[in-house]
Design a protein around this motif. Sequence first.
Motif, PDB file in Angstrom:
ATOM      1  N   ARG A   3     -33.658 -92.312 -10.673  1.00  0.00           N
ATOM      2  CA  ARG A   3     -33.504 -93.572 -11.711  1.00  0.00           C
ATOM      3  C   ARG A   3     -33.580 -94.605 -10.848  1.00  0.00           C
ATOM      4  NH1 ARG A   3     -29.361 -92.112 -16.293  1.00  0.00           N
ATOM      5  NH2 ARG A   3     -30.417 -90.780 -17.616  1.00  0.00           N
ATOM      6  N   SER A   6     -37.013 -95.418  -9.401  1.00  0.00           N
ATOM      7  CA  SER A   6     -38.020 -95.928 -10.238  1.00  0.00           C
ATOM      8  C   SER A   6     -37.468 -97.372 -10.459  1.00  0.00           C
ATOM      9  CB  SER A   6     -37.922 -94.982 -11.538  1.00  0.00           C
ATOM     10  OG  SER A   6     -36.811 -95.004 -12.093  1.00  0.00           O
ATOM     11  N   ALA A   7     -36.171 -97.600 -10.494  1.00  0.00           N
ATOM     12  CA  ALA A   7     -35.811 -99.161 -10.899  1.00  0.00           C
ATOM     13  C   ALA A   7     -36.341-100.195  -9.566  1.00  0.00           C
ATOM     14  CB  ALA A   7     -34.295 -99.151 -11.000  1.00  0.00           C
TER      15      ALA A   7
END
Length: 66
Positions: A3, A6-7
């Motif tokens: 996460r 991807s952020a």
Amino acid sequence: MIRFLSALAATGLIASAAPASPKPCRDAQGRVVPCTQPKKTAARCKDDKGRFVACDKPGARSIPKS
């Protein structure tokens, strides 16, 4: 961890400059002016011997653009 990566990738894409619009034309003083169109090239002609000559001369024939 996935996460976070991807952020990080998403913020990188959002923050990057988008090259969607062309750069404006500027004059010598740096002011933005309308862009001029490129000049058209003059017609090219050859004589009977194959040398380039002015197109208004007798016997000159136009050559195709490639």
